[in-house]
Design an enzyme around this catalytic site. Structure first.
Site: not given
Length: 409
Positions: A23, A98, A145, A172, A291, A322, A390
């Site tokens: 991030s 997405r 966010s 967030s 997350d 998820r 990733k």
């Protein structure tokens, strides 16, 4: 690559160095492209950050960011103000599912020229860079966010800066504050009052800045889970971490205290230690830290305690849905679990399965890593285990250092 994971003895007490936060890194890479005087240390080794670096350094007409959500959002804003440059921004099949309309609409209202090349509201998008003359925009506050951050990162390069009004309940917030803090570090003035964020235009005399990226707290979550599931007295040292972290997921230290994990800050590291602790059902509101929801759910299941997690609406549009993925995979182990659009409820109880259970990962790095600690309790097969690259390419190597047996199938 599928792997079988198990633990023959006990978790080794050892030290692990975790790569820089994805991030923070991706925010700083974009700022570095806008303000070249920035030097970045401890850059994330993740696929997402590699893709981000390649896209910013390259000159291709088609930029493929694969599964990298931050790259898709941040680069959309970046390319929108690269005058005279035309780019098609695309990604994996899941990335094409997405939504990105919220960000595109906001950029268009600032004057950006962006077109959808396949499905309205979704990548791929064709961006024709131009000077953006408007300076005021409104956006729903409960969206990812990353949409908000994408606008904030480029705001200093707008002629009159940016006044961003967030409508509705804020979510967030730690990720937004992280962005504003990094802008301040590179000399961009900002204010955040009520639901309005203001970013002043850059003065073009930014001082050279060297910024060291803190290690990724999301990646630390898997070691919190391991310690929580391990024997009393187990300790793991993780570096490099700050007690006054910018990352929302640093809330792990408080959350996992309720699962018997003590966190001690020492010499830019954290020491995680399993204490004797009376366990009971847990409830967490994870609006600011979605997350780590997968890790928490799996940990609670492994401990045999129930949990109720809320504030999870953004998990529906991640690398996979998820919440549904968690329900499907935990059910394979015998979990009694239910989900809604923004919550997860898990009943207490855990009986180790008679044979190893194969966990599908859905192109989602966090599914692979969240389920790995369960190998303390029962052998686990992780399908497509390479997906961890990733965000955490050395994850399986670090698991071996802790005493886990990792066999490729």
């Amino acid at each position: 690559m599928d792997i079988k994971l198990n633990l023959n003895t006990s978790v080794h007490s050892t030290a692990i160095k975790i790569t820089g936060s994805k991030s923070e890194t991706n925010r700083l890479l974009l700022l570095q492209a806008l303000y070249p005087g920035i030097t970045i240390n401890n850059i994330s080794e993740s696929d997402d950050s590699t893709v981000m670096q390649q896209a910013l350094a390259g000159s291709e007409a088609i930029v493929d960011i694969h599964h990298a959500g931050t790259a898709m959002r941040f680069l959309t804003a970046y390319f929108a103000l690269q005058e005279g440059k035309e780019v098609v921004l695309t990604g994996s099949q899941r990335m094409k599912e997405r939504p990105i309309a919220v960000l595109v609409d906001a950029l268009r209202s600032l004057g950006a020229q962006i077109e959808y090349t396949e499905n309205e509201g979704y990548p791929p998008i064709k961006i024709t860079g131009k000077k953006l003359t408007q300076s005021k925009v409104a956006m729903k506050a409960n969206v990812s966010s990353q949409y908000i951050t994408a606008l904030l990162l480029v705001a200093g390069r707008l002629e009159n800066g940016l006044e961003l009004t967030l409508e509705g309940e804020l979510t967030s917030i730690p990720y937004i504050n992280m962005t504003l803090s990094l802008l301040k570090e590179v000399g961009i003035a900002t204010t955040f009052k009520g639901n309005v964020i203001t970013v002043k235009p850059a003065t073009n005399n930014q001082q050279p800045a060297t910024i060291t990226v803190e290690s990724d707290w999301s990646s630390a979550s898997y070691f919190y889970s391991i310690v929580a599931l391990a024997d009393v007295g187990t300790a793991i040292v993780l570096s490099s971490y700050k007690q006054n972290s910018l990352q929302g997921d640093s809330a792990l230290s408080e959350i996992y205290a309720e699962m018997g994990v003590e966190t001690t800050f020492k010499n830019n590291s954290i020491v995680l230690k399993k204490l004797n602790h009376q366990l009971s059902a847990l409830s967490f509101e994870l609006n600011n830290t979605p997350d780590i929801a997968q890790t928490i759910a799996v940990t609670c299941f492994g401990l045999g305690i129930g949990c109720y997690l809320t504030g999870l609406h953004t998990l529906k549009i991640k690398e996979t849905d998820r919440l549904e993925a968690l329900k499907t995979e935990l059910s394979k182990f015998g979990a009694k679990i239910s989900v809604t659009d923004d919550s997860l409820a898990l009943e207490a109880g855990f009986n180790p399965p008679a044979s190893p259970v194969a966990v599908a990962t859905y192109n989602d790095h966090r599914m692979a890593m969240a389920f790995a600690p369960l190998a303390i309790k029962t052998p686990v097969i992780i399908n497509d285990a390479g997906v961890v690259s990733k965000s955490y390419p050395t994850f399986w190597h670090d698991m071996q250092a802790l005493g886990f047996v990792v066999n490729e199938l």
